[in-house]
Motif scaffolding. Structure first.
Motif, PDB file in Angstrom:
ATOM      1  N   ASP A 148      -4.828  -2.328  -0.116  1.00 48.58           N
ATOM      2  CA  ASP A 148      -4.053  -2.172  -1.311  1.00 48.58           C
ATOM      3  C   ASP A 148      -4.439  -0.691  -1.704  1.00 48.58           C
ATOM      4  N   ASN A 149      -5.691  -0.490  -2.235  1.00 47.16           N
ATOM      5  CA  ASN A 149      -6.233   0.801  -2.805  1.00 47.16           C
ATOM      6  C   ASN A 149      -7.586   0.824  -2.818  1.00 47.16           C
ATOM      7  N   VAL A 150      -8.132   1.904  -3.354  1.00 45.33           N
ATOM      8  CA  VAL A 150      -9.729   2.166  -3.152  1.00 45.33           C
ATOM      9  C   VAL A 150     -10.262   2.608  -4.323  1.00 45.33           C
ATOM     10  N   GLU A 151     -11.496   2.359  -4.466  1.00 47.04           N
ATOM     11  CA  GLU A 151     -12.503   2.693  -5.672  1.00 47.04           C
ATOM     12  C   GLU A 151     -13.163   3.655  -4.975  1.00 47.04           C
ATOM     13  N   SER A 170     -18.719  -2.791   1.696  1.00 47.25           N
ATOM     14  CA  SER A 170     -18.124  -4.077   2.263  1.00 47.25           C
ATOM     15  C   SER A 170     -19.477  -4.828   2.847  1.00 47.25           C
ATOM     16  N   LEU A 172     -10.090  -2.091  -1.656  1.00 46.21           N
ATOM     17  CA  LEU A 172      -9.305  -3.092  -2.417  1.00 46.21           C
ATOM     18  C   LEU A 172      -8.153  -3.623  -1.536  1.00 46.21           C
ATOM     19  N   ARG A 211      -5.136  -6.054   0.057  1.00 44.42           N
ATOM     20  CA  ARG A 211      -4.095  -6.949  -0.351  1.00 44.42           C
ATOM     21  C   ARG A 211      -4.621  -8.477   0.006  1.00 44.42           C
ATOM     22  N   SER A 212      -4.051  -9.467  -0.736  1.00 48.82           N
ATOM     23  CA  SER A 212      -4.176 -10.781  -0.912  1.00 48.82           C
ATOM     24  C   SER A 212      -3.036 -11.616  -0.876  1.00 48.82           C
ATOM     25  N   GLU A 272      -2.432 -12.384  -6.799  1.00 47.46           N
ATOM     26  CA  GLU A 272      -2.242 -11.847  -8.640  1.00 47.46           C
ATOM     27  C   GLU A 272      -0.827 -12.103  -8.994  1.00 47.46           C
ATOM     28  N   LYS A 297     -14.888   1.757  -2.073  1.00 46.50           N
ATOM     29  CA  LYS A 297     -14.880   0.519  -1.831  1.00 46.50           C
ATOM     30  C   LYS A 297     -13.454   0.042  -1.680  1.00 46.50           C
TER      31      LYS A 297
END
Length: 255
Positions: free
Chosen positions: A88-91, A43, A106, A108-109, A131, A104
């Protein structure tokens, strides 16, 4: 019988493949050859990096320097970081040559906060994401996150569905996103949006500390409707108006 017996004998290539697979599994999962040398939060935001790093360091650690790379579990990391409401999640990316684990996040938006008239949902707060998905979080956790500055979700528009509107339709959600995006881009603060049907959108907006109730009708010709509204607001005789009906932008109504 002799030929049948030979057909069941292990082939050399099969044995070699099994040995290679077992050896690779051991090297990656148990040996100290391919281990975590460095953990990087991907980030550009220093505050995000600091917050995520601190969360990962809380005991029990979900990723540690020196542990085998193959044992780093993305699900454990995601579960830990989802304790932060905005995650929300991760990579997860592992580099076996450098020993670097890159995480990385991810986020929430949410673009709108759902206003529910159903008392059964009092313990949770619903949001609509960019989304177009709906997601729900514990109300107490959301309030705490807003109070501590973890999120700015207290500033996003309130979204209400009135009447028998089917809020689950993608077309309705897409129109809501278009309205929010267009108004925000042009400098309008959006306090609330009410949707009664695909052709009945209204909103409470703020421009230069001035609050206005705007009835849009549908979001078709939205750019034209905003242009008409701005021209109306520039007129001296409209300095005190509090509502505008733009369902027909050619014949707007002000009050």
């Amino acid at each position: 019988m002799r030929k049948l017996h030979r057909s069941f004998l292990p082939k050399p290539l099969l044995l070699i493949s099994i040995l290679v697979l077992v050896g690779a599994a051991y090297l990656l999962g148990w040996s100290k050859i391919f281990v975590v040398e460095k953990v990087v939060v991907a980030s550009q935001d220093k505050d995000v990096v600091k917050e995520v790093t601190m969360k990962l360091a809380q005991p029990p650690a979900v990723v540690q320097i020196g542990e085998p790379l193959a044992r780093v579990d993305r699900r454990e990391i995601a579960s830990r970081l989802r304790e932060l409401l905005w995650v929300d999640n991760v990579e997860l990316n592992r580099n076996i040559f450098s020993g670097e684990v890159q995480i990385k996040v991810l986020p929430r938006s949410p673009i709108a906060r759902l206003i529910s008239t159903n008392s059964a949902n009092v313990e949770s707060v619903g949001f609509m994401s960019r989304e177009l998905d709906f997601f729900y979080l514990p109300r107490q956790a959301v309030q705490q996150a807003i109070a501590t500055g973890e999120t700015n979700w207290g500033d996003i528009p309130e979204l209400k569905f009135s009447g028998e509107i089917q809020s689950s339709t993608s077309a309705i959600r897409s129109d809501i996103r278009e309205l929010i995006t267009t108004l925000s881009t042009q400098g309008y603060g959006i306090r609330a949006i009410d949707v009664k049907s695909p052709t009945e959108f209204s909103s409470l907006i703020v421009r230069d500390s001035r609050k206005l109730d705007i009835y849009w009708g549908s979001v078709k010709e939205l750019e034209l409707k905003i242009e008409v509204m701005e021209r109306l607001l520039e007129l001296k005789e409209n300095k005190r108006i509090t509502s505008v009906n733009l369902a027909n932008p050619i014949a707007p109504i002000v009050k």
